[in-house]
Design a protein around this motif. Sequence first.
Motif, PDB file in Angstrom:
ATOM      1  N   TYR A  76       0.812  -1.212   0.000  1.00 34.71           N
ATOM      2  CA  TYR A  76       0.000   0.000   0.000  1.00 34.71           C
ATOM      3  C   TYR A  76       0.849   1.267   0.000  1.00 34.71           C
ATOM      4  N   ALA A  77       1.837   1.341   0.892  1.00 38.10           N
ATOM      5  CA  ALA A  77       2.613   2.577   1.036  1.00 38.10           C
ATOM      6  C   ALA A  77       3.398   2.891  -0.230  1.00 38.10           C
ATOM      7  N   ALA A  78       3.979   1.878  -0.852  1.00 35.08           N
ATOM      8  CA  ALA A  78       4.844   2.105  -2.011  1.00 35.08           C
ATOM      9  C   ALA A  78       4.065   2.353  -3.297  1.00 35.08           C
ATOM     10  N   THR A 138       1.840   4.268  -5.828  1.00 34.35           N
ATOM     11  CA  THR A 138       1.490   5.661  -6.115  1.00 34.35           C
ATOM     12  C   THR A 138       0.569   5.704  -7.329  1.00 34.35           C
ATOM     13  N   GLU A 169      -6.596   5.880  -2.194  1.00 34.92           N
ATOM     14  CA  GLU A 169      -7.515   5.180  -1.292  1.00 34.92           C
ATOM     15  C   GLU A 169      -8.775   4.729  -2.029  1.00 34.92           C
ATOM     16  N   CYS A 190      -1.463  -6.180   1.682  1.00 35.44           N
ATOM     17  CA  CYS A 190      -1.589  -4.750   1.376  1.00 35.44           C
ATOM     18  C   CYS A 190      -2.704  -4.118   2.211  1.00 35.44           C
ATOM     19  N   GLU A 244      -1.537  -3.562   5.781  1.00 39.87           N
ATOM     20  CA  GLU A 244      -0.610  -2.430   5.786  1.00 39.87           C
ATOM     21  C   GLU A 244      -1.382  -1.121   5.668  1.00 39.87           C
ATOM     22  N   GLY A 245      -2.359  -1.091   4.759  1.00 35.44           N
ATOM     23  CA  GLY A 245      -3.130   0.121   4.555  1.00 35.44           C
ATOM     24  C   GLY A 245      -3.936   0.523   5.777  1.00 35.44           C
ATOM     25  N   GLN A 264      -1.984   2.408   8.296  1.00 32.41           N
ATOM     26  CA  GLN A 264      -1.530   3.731   7.881  1.00 32.41           C
ATOM     27  C   GLN A 264      -2.670   4.711   7.631  1.00 32.41           C
ATOM     28  N   ASN A 265      -3.856   4.188   7.390  1.00 27.82           N
ATOM     29  CA  ASN A 265      -4.941   5.058   6.942  1.00 27.82           C
ATOM     30  C   ASN A 265      -6.253   4.614   7.577  1.00 27.82           C
TER      31      ASN A 265
END
Length: 211
Positions: free
Chosen positions: A32-34, A36, A59, A109, A112-113, A116-117
Amino acid sequence: MARAVSKRQERAAATADQLLIAAREVFESSGYAATTVGAITRAANTAHGTFYLYFKNKEDVFGRVMQAVLDEMLDEARSPWSGDPHDALYKANLRYLEVFSNHAGLWRCLLEGMHQNKGIEELWLDMRRPFVERIARNLARMSASGQIRPMDTTMAAYALGSMVEWFAFTHLVLNEPARSPESIDRAARTITDLWYHAVYTGQEPGASAPK
């Protein structure tokens, strides 16, 4: 004129699908973080600005990707709760796990998301809720007809659904316990056995359900 509009709509739908496929591949491989918007549009071979014609942000497209996978998973797991309940449960669990395994990278993913969110966490809870509510309705119907023992069907549905979901994640994504060629079938049979004996107290698999 109507024909021209239809062609534009077809092209727009094809572009949206192309972006969704690319997004799924990038999320699965990069996390998720990587991931874009630029990485997604490069993978889809589209202009950067085209992305925003169909999605608000990263998102938003991630939610669309997860919804598509969840819909596939629920469609595959949709089995009639009739006949031999143990067999029906096994088939539903097997198909659920097969789809889960095919998209293992997305589940990593997702976790991970969510860390972070907060929006991803809320999005996932909203998406999975209909799945749990369907379990609850089936349990309530069977409990009312005497097919299974009395229980808090809402809490039971969340507990059973989470058991399947989290075990699938730890085994098929985190490789704990280690996967083998028979993993999905073994997992489906184990989950089915636990689920069945949790609700069909005193009834062995293959026995006719009470009328």
